[in-house]
Design an enzyme around this catalytic site. Structure first.
Site, short mmCIF file in Angstrom:
data_model
loop_
_atom_site.label_atom_id
_atom_site.label_comp_id
_atom_site.label_asym_id
_atom_site.label_seq_id
_atom_site.Cartn_x
_atom_site.Cartn_y
_atom_site.Cartn_z
N ASP A 244 164.55 42.76 82.02
CA ASP A 244 163.84 41.55 81.89
C ASP A 244 164.34 41.70 83.40
O ASP A 244 163.50 41.18 84.24
CB ASP A 244 163.87 40.14 81.10
CG ASP A 244 163.37 38.65 81.80
OD1 ASP A 244 163.20 38.58 82.54
OD2 ASP A 244 164.37 37.81 80.80
N ASP B 203 163.16 43.50 87.54
CA ASP B 203 162.19 43.37 88.34
C ASP B 203 163.59 41.71 89.43
O ASP B 203 162.39 41.52 90.70
CB ASP B 203 161.18 42.55 88.08
CG ASP B 203 161.81 41.12 87.01
OD1 ASP B 203 162.32 40.49 87.07
OD2 ASP B 203 160.71 41.24 86.03
N HIS C 132 144.74 42.93 75.37
CA HIS C 132 143.26 44.11 75.63
C HIS C 132 142.55 42.78 76.14
O HIS C 132 142.01 42.06 75.54
CB HIS C 132 142.88 44.20 74.23
CG HIS C 132 141.34 45.84 74.57
ND1 HIS C 132 141.25 46.61 74.55
CD2 HIS C 132 140.17 45.09 74.00
CE1 HIS C 132 140.28 46.60 75.46
NE2 HIS C 132 139.28 46.12 74.48
N ASP D 50 148.21 46.94 75.73
CA ASP D 50 146.53 47.06 75.30
C ASP D 50 146.85 47.86 74.01
O ASP D 50 147.52 48.80 74.31
CB ASP D 50 145.64 47.73 76.41
CG ASP D 50 144.39 47.13 76.10
OD1 ASP D 50 144.22 47.66 75.17
OD2 ASP D 50 143.49 48.43 76.59
N SER E 264 136.81 45.94 78.64
CA SER E 264 137.04 46.85 77.45
C SER E 264 135.53 48.04 77.96
O SER E 264 135.60 48.80 78.33
CB SER E 264 136.93 46.27 76.42
OG SER E 264 136.96 46.63 74.63
#
Length: 572
Positions: A286, A289, A491, A454, A208
């Protein structure tokens, strides 16, 4: 220099080019640093009375027995160590009349591994948190102190985690970068007095604002640190903080009002609605990958595949959590695209659609933070000149956010005066961030990680930085700097993600052994973890693991093997 865009992304202006580019490079062009050697603590209790360092007051030095320090979320016992506390550069401000100093503590293990770790703290700093070196991934199993590092923590030059220190010009500079410049040589000298030798290798880590500190250290103090770890870095924090205020304004347009006719931001998009959008992202992305496992690894392909307008149902009646109104879609579309001024110029980078937007931490940054954190930070630290305490007291944090102008107030983050001679943009951000020549040329290394979901600091902004670093280093920046995106993570931690990982050990191996990390294994915090992540989907194994890949590669299923195991995935 213009960034070289991959042809496949020319139509996707919100995405960084390197997501679909190769990431090569070796360490052959940079020096190889030698390994640290261990040592044993020689003195502790005498340090307070015997040590004389410039502008430094050692207030205490005490021995701490093994196991005496218990840290929540840390499962490895803390070893015997020496705890030194002190202050640097004590003064009284000529501007606001308040007393200031750089407070610190350093914990030095009896059995030392020869390494120094600067633990950069988050938020507004303002307090000296326990220097255990819990530097990466949620719920660290073995923090730096347990691994044998001598660890420093500081308050960055002000004694309370409130924004009012922004009235003092020097306190601003200390918070931005100068506290690190003062503390680093002091800490190395103190360590030398305690062990009879200075640290062989020095490391810097934080998440952060601590990640911002780390990125600034890479740019300003690359001659002082051998390895730097930056997590979810707010390295463009003034822009991010003002964007938070703009987000509040966006959400206010679709919020219900309280009894005082003030918008209730949490009503703009409910947890059920965020979860519904998250599920639509999973449904669309989904399998990109190679496996249907509830995780979206290929973020670039997902941005092209998922459409907020087309893939999320529009409400034909009352909101019930299964749809969004057209106005809600407009607001979310604006927020994920990022703010622009009246000229159409981007003021901060947008962000990605990722299943992690269902995380509670994501929502808290969008709804709670603008009024409780960002308003004060912008008013006192990032605006030049700062807002007066009387003017700020006459309003509320929410009203400050709603009244903030991206046309007339936003430019104040770049302003200076005769009293505040450095703008917040200058003292908060890393200079020449896409060069890092000093760090590179001496063989030091930088590892950066960022949660894809984030809620405050854009992972796209971090990816753009990596693109620029590659471009300015002949496509070979991976020889000294690597970025790892963490799908689903909010985050610094949380969200539906494999968010427990150790990047400090791989950083040491890269710096001292030349072992460049192509991936880092990350685990979920399921049942049985030292700190359980309550947001994990029930369908996931409690021990699921995944490789975190060097950007722009993503983890792809090999086509066979246990879907819950990182061994069944490769970075491609």
């Amino acid at each position: 220099m213009k960034r070289r865009l991959h042809p496949g992304l020319l139509a996707l202006s919100a995405l960084p080019a390197a997501l679909l580019m190769g990431c090569g490079g070796s360490d052959s062009a940079v020096p190889q640093l030698s390994a640290a050697t261990p040592a044993t603590l020689q003195s502790c209790a005498t340090l307070a009375s015997s040590l004389a360092l410039p502008n430094t007051s050692i207030t205490s030095a005490v021995d701490v027995a093994a196991g005496a320090l218990v840290v929540t979320g840390v499962s490895t016992p803390i070893p015997a160590h020496c705890l030194v506390k002190g202050k640097m550069n004590q003064r009284t401000s000529a501007v606001d009349g308040a007393s200031y100093a750089i407070g610190f503590e350093i914990r030095m293990p009896v059995a030392w591994n020869g390494r120094f770790l600067y633990q950069a703290n988050g938020g507004l700093d303002g307090s000296v948190v326990t220097a255990v070196g819990a530097t990466s991934g949620a719920a660290p199993v073995a923090p730096g102190l347990s691994q044998g590092f001598a660890v420093l923590s500081s308050d960055a030059g002000h004694g309370a985690p409130t924004p009012f220190f922004g009235l003092d010009p020097q306190a601003r500079l200390d918070y931005g970068y100068q506290a690190v410049g003062s503390l680093t040589p002091m800490a190395k000298n103190l360590i030398k007095s305690a062990y009879g030798k200075a640290p062989d290798r020095s490391y810097f880590a934080g998440c952060s604002n601590g990640g911002r500190h780390a990125m600034v250290a890479a740019a300003r103090y690359g001659d002082q640190y051998d390895g730097i770890l930056a997590g979810n870095p707010g390295f463009h924090l003034p822009k991010a903080a003002t964007t938070q205020l703009w987000k509040a304004q966006q959400y206010a347009t679709v919020s219900t009002l309280d009894s005082n006719s003030q918008p209730v931001l949490t009503s703009a998009v409910t947890p059920a609605e965020f979860s519904m959008v998250s599920a639509k992202i999973v449904a669309k992305c989904d399998a990109l990958d190679g496996v249907t496992d509830g995780q979206v690894q290929d973020v670039a392909a997902c941005q092209a595949a998922f459409s907020l307008q087309n893939d999320v149902p529009s409400c034909s009646g009352a909101r019930d959590g299964t749809c969004l109104t057209p106005a809600q879609k407009t607001v979310l579309g604006n927020i994920f695209a990022g703010p622009k001024n009246s000229k159409g110029e981007a003021l901060y980078t947008g962000t990605w659609f990722d299943p992690g937007i269902a995380g509670a931490n994501f929502a808290s940054w969008h709804f709670g933070s603008p009024a409780t954190r960002d308003a004060g930070a912008v008013a006192f630290i990032f605006a030049t000149p700062p807002t007066t305490t009387a003017a700020f007291a006459a309003t509320t944090g929410l009203q400050y956010a709603l009244n903030f102008s991206m046309e007339t107030d936003y430019p104040k983050i770049f302003a200076t005066t005769s009293v505040y001679t450095e703008s917040s943009w200058a003292f908060m951000t890393p200079p020449n961030e896409s060069q890092l020549n000093t760090l590179r040329n001496r063989g030091a290394k930088l590892m950066v990680y960022h949660g894809v979901a984030d809620g405050v600091f854009s992972p796209v902004d971090t990816a753009h930085w990596m693109d620029a670093l590659q471009a300015n280093n002949g496509g070979n920046a991976s020889s000294f700097a690597r970025l790892f995106l963490v799908p689903g993570m909010n985050h610094c931690s949380g969200g539906p993600a494999t968010d427990q990982f150790d990047m400090l050990a791989p950083l040491v191996n890269w710096v001292e052994k030349g072992q460049a990390p192509d991936s880092v294994i990350a685990n979920v915090r399921g049942a049985g973890a030292n700190v359980v992540n309550a947001e994990l989907p029930a369908s996931w194994s409690a021990t699921r693991s995944r490789p975190l890949c060097v950007y722009p590669k993503v983890a792809r299923y090999n086509g066979s093997g246990d879907v819950e195991s990182a061994a069944s995935f490769s970075c491609k």
